[in-house]
Design a protein around this motif. Structure first.
Motif, PDB file in Angstrom:
ATOM      1  N   ASP A 273       0.821  -1.212   0.000  1.00 45.00           N
ATOM      2  CA  ASP A 273       0.000   0.000   0.000  1.00 45.00           C
ATOM      3  C   ASP A 273       0.853   1.259   0.000  1.00 45.00           C
ATOM      4  N   ALA A 274       1.963   1.236   0.726  1.00 45.73           N
ATOM      5  CA  ALA A 274       2.868   2.384   0.696  1.00 45.73           C
ATOM      6  C   ALA A 274       3.556   2.493  -0.655  1.00 45.73           C
ATOM      7  N   GLN A 275       3.915   1.358  -1.254  1.00 48.48           N
ATOM      8  CA  GLN A 275       4.484   1.400  -2.603  1.00 48.48           C
ATOM      9  C   GLN A 275       3.510   2.051  -3.573  1.00 48.48           C
ATOM     10  N   ARG A 276       2.234   1.696  -3.468  1.00 51.17           N
ATOM     11  CA  ARG A 276       1.221   2.306  -4.329  1.00 51.17           C
ATOM     12  C   ARG A 276       1.132   3.809  -4.079  1.00 51.17           C
ATOM     13  N   ALA A 277       1.232   4.219  -2.811  1.00 51.77           N
ATOM     14  CA  ALA A 277       1.167   5.648  -2.485  1.00 51.77           C
ATOM     15  C   ALA A 277       2.330   6.418  -3.111  1.00 51.77           C
ATOM     16  N   ILE A 278       3.527   5.829  -3.124  1.00 52.28           N
ATOM     17  CA  ILE A 278       4.671   6.486  -3.757  1.00 52.28           C
ATOM     18  C   ILE A 278       4.489   6.538  -5.272  1.00 52.28           C
ATOM     19  N   GLN A 279       3.942   5.491  -5.851  1.00 50.47           N
ATOM     20  CA  GLN A 279       3.664   5.512  -7.291  1.00 50.47           C
ATOM     21  C   GLN A 279       2.701   6.647  -7.641  1.00 50.47           C
ATOM     22  N   GLU A 280       1.659   6.804  -6.843  1.00 49.50           N
ATOM     23  CA  GLU A 280       0.724   7.905  -7.072  1.00 49.50           C
ATOM     24  C   GLU A 280       1.420   9.249  -6.919  1.00 49.50           C
ATOM     25  N   ALA A 281       2.300   9.358  -5.914  1.00 50.17           N
ATOM     26  CA  ALA A 281       3.014  10.615  -5.696  1.00 50.17           C
ATOM     27  C   ALA A 281       3.902  10.944  -6.886  1.00 50.17           C
ATOM     28  N   VAL A 324      -5.990   0.646  -9.928  1.00 48.47           N
ATOM     29  CA  VAL A 324      -6.654  -0.545  -9.424  1.00 48.47           C
ATOM     30  C   VAL A 324      -7.041  -0.312  -7.967  1.00 48.47           C
ATOM     31  N   ASP A 325      -8.270  -0.614  -7.639  1.00 43.21           N
ATOM     32  CA  ASP A 325      -8.759  -0.486  -6.268  1.00 43.21           C
ATOM     33  C   ASP A 325      -7.971  -1.443  -5.365  1.00 43.21           C
ATOM     34  N   PRO A 326      -7.304  -0.920  -4.315  1.00 47.85           N
ATOM     35  CA  PRO A 326      -6.548  -1.819  -3.440  1.00 47.85           C
ATOM     36  C   PRO A 326      -7.402  -2.927  -2.823  1.00 47.85           C
ATOM     37  N   GLY A 327      -8.656  -2.670  -2.611  1.00 45.26           N
ATOM     38  CA  GLY A 327      -9.514  -3.669  -2.000  1.00 45.26           C
ATOM     39  C   GLY A 327     -10.108  -4.669  -2.957  1.00 45.26           C
ATOM     40  N   SER A 328      -9.787  -4.545  -4.247  1.00 47.43           N
ATOM     41  CA  SER A 328     -10.402  -5.426  -5.227  1.00 47.43           C
ATOM     42  C   SER A 328      -9.912  -6.865  -5.064  1.00 47.43           C
ATOM     43  N   VAL A 329     -10.818  -7.798  -5.353  1.00 50.35           N
ATOM     44  CA  VAL A 329     -10.467  -9.220  -5.337  1.00 50.35           C
ATOM     45  C   VAL A 329      -9.731  -9.544  -6.634  1.00 50.35           C
ATOM     46  N   ILE A 330      -8.579 -10.163  -6.512  1.00 51.94           N
ATOM     47  CA  ILE A 330      -7.776 -10.490  -7.689  1.00 51.94           C
ATOM     48  C   ILE A 330      -8.492 -11.556  -8.512  1.00 51.94           C
ATOM     49  N   ARG A 354      -3.352  -2.038   4.513  1.00 48.37           N
ATOM     50  CA  ARG A 354      -2.905  -0.797   5.149  1.00 48.37           C
ATOM     51  C   ARG A 354      -3.351   0.450   4.385  1.00 48.37           C
ATOM     52  N   TRP A 355      -4.247   0.274   3.442  1.00 50.60           N
ATOM     53  CA  TRP A 355      -4.688   1.425   2.632  1.00 50.60           C
ATOM     54  C   TRP A 355      -5.877   2.108   3.286  1.00 50.60           C
ATOM     55  N   PRO A 356      -5.910   3.452   3.323  1.00 47.32           N
ATOM     56  CA  PRO A 356      -4.861   4.368   2.886  1.00 47.32           C
ATOM     57  C   PRO A 356      -3.778   4.534   3.952  1.00 47.32           C
ATOM     58  N   VAL A 357      -2.567   4.738   3.508  1.00 48.41           N
ATOM     59  CA  VAL A 357      -1.424   4.886   4.417  1.00 48.41           C
ATOM     60  C   VAL A 357      -1.310   6.347   4.837  1.00 48.41           C
ATOM     61  N   ARG A 358      -1.117   6.556   6.126  1.00 44.15           N
ATOM     62  CA  ARG A 358      -0.967   7.917   6.654  1.00 44.15           C
ATOM     63  C   ARG A 358       0.481   8.141   7.072  1.00 44.15           C
TER      64      ARG A 358
END
Length: 391
Positions: A273-281, A324-330, A354-358
């Motif tokens: 989840d933190a990796q995804r947050a950095i990608q968004e950043a 991709v929604d983090p909560g989505s079922v693969i 852990r999404w969303p990460v603060r």
């Protein structure tokens, strides 16, 4: 500029294969592309394959004698010259090594050309990010440095300012070395501290060559054990301010997934989840600082089922403007593929829960007794004054 992004892909990149016992298993690439397809992201981007990097392109970064040594080792792996870092434990020689390495490099160079020419705003090559290769030697599982070659091609095409942000757990030493004296390229690397991890470089005092290059290298060495909140705090305490000041014409980012707490080769404790947050950043920074011109690369990552495919599928989704929604079922089709290829059970969702990460911003205060804050401050003090910024 096209509204669609580019996904650089050629099945032949999976021939970049150091052998069954090597941690860089190319199945991680095949599984990532399988998950991208399972989410339909291949229909949201233009999936293309660029031509392999030829000798003239490779020589933008690599010495001619090294390219010749790679070719020789590729034809005769048993005769690999270890003086060039070939045939070692980290970089075993294998048949077709030159061709596979040049193909991966070509994908990153092709991505750079397309973004620079306005054919796409964003381009992703998750097979790339081989950031340890040096001008005259293989290193750290990397034969040709596709990230450096993409940047060198941008400069050749006329770019005057290119920023490179590397969030792999290992220091982006090869890219830093390639542009150490070049003020046109700002390299920023966040990585585990060199005291505890290969390649034992990336100290905050490494700030670029003397003269015009001084202040063009930025290194944030994170204490082992750093988790989500600390990793995000460190990134946001350093990267946005530097990019806003530098105003790159293109942003190149490297997204090694080996910062994850499950990765077997390193010691950070970062979640998907933190990796995804950095990608968004990074995506947001490309739009705010680089007119949307963004080239995103893969990198390290050795938890090949649970981590790498999910992390880089998030990266592709963000670049496609279809996150991709983090909560989505693969999708079950991908879970079946995982079992068929690896005999392992696949994860069920696109999150570690852990999404969303603060995180706490740097402007919210500094704790002089905290090792992470000490690391952040060391970097700011080393490089910010060189760029005319307040530490």
């Amino acid at each position: 500029m096209s509204g669609r992004g580019l996904l650089m892909w050629d099945e032949a990149v999976t021939k970049y294969d150091f052998g069954d016992s090597h941690p860089m298993d190319p199945v991680r690439l095949a599984l990532t592309m399988g998950l991208v397809r399972a989410y339909g992201l291949d229909r949201a981007m233009d999936v293309v394959s660029a031509k392999s990097a030829g000798d003239s392109t490779l020589r933008l970064v690599h010495r001619a004698d090294y390219v010749a040594a790679v070719r020789a080792a590729s034809a005769d792996p048993h005769g690999a010259d270890q003086a060039y870092g070939l045939g070692t434990v980290d970089d075993p020689a294998f048949a077709g090594m030159h061709e596979a390495s040049a193909l991966i490099a070509g994908q990153s160079v092709g991505a750079a050309e397309a973004v620079w020419r306005g054919e796409a705003g964003h381009a992703v090559n998750f097979a790339g990010g081989l950031h340890h290769a040096m001008p005259g030697a293989a290193s750290g599982f990397c034969v040709y440095n596709d990230a450096s070659l993409a940047i060198a091609r941008l400069l050749e095409l006329g770019a005057e300012r290119v920023a490179y942000v590397d969030v792999d757990v290992h220091h982006g030493d090869g890219v830093q070395a390639a542009f150490w004296d070049d003020p046109r390229v700002l390299t920023i690397s966040l990585h585990e501290h060199p005291r505890t991890l290969f390649p034992q470089t990336g100290w905050p005092e490494e700030t670029g060559g003397k003269g015009a290059g001084e202040g063009s290298a930025v290194n944030l060495a994170l204490p082992a054990g750093t988790g989500d909140e600390g990793w995000l705090r460190a990134f946001h305490a350093v990267v946005p301010e530097l990019l806003a000041d530098f105003r790159p014409q293109v942003l190149v980012t490297q997204h090694g997934a080996d910062t994850h707490f499950e990765d077997p080769l390193a010691h950070l404790a970062v979640s998907l989840d933190a990796q995804r947050a950095i990608q968004e950043a990074c995506h947001d920074l490309a739009h705010s600082c680089a007119d949307g011109k963004w080239i995103a690369l893969g990198g390290g990552g050795y938890e090949i089922v649970d981590v790498v495919p999910r992390s880089w599928t998030h990266l592709v989704g963000i670049a496609a403007h279809q996150p991709v929604d983090p909560g989505s079922v693969i999708p079950s089709s991908w879970r079946d593929e995982v079992y068929a290829r690896t005999r392992r059970l696949a994860p069920g969702r696109m999150t570690d829960g852990r999404w969303p990460v603060r995180w706490k911003g740097w402007d919210e205060g500094y704790d002089p007794g905290d090792r992470l804050d000490q690391a952040i401050l060391a970097t700011r003090r080393a490089v910010f004054p060189l760029r005319g910024l307040l530490a």
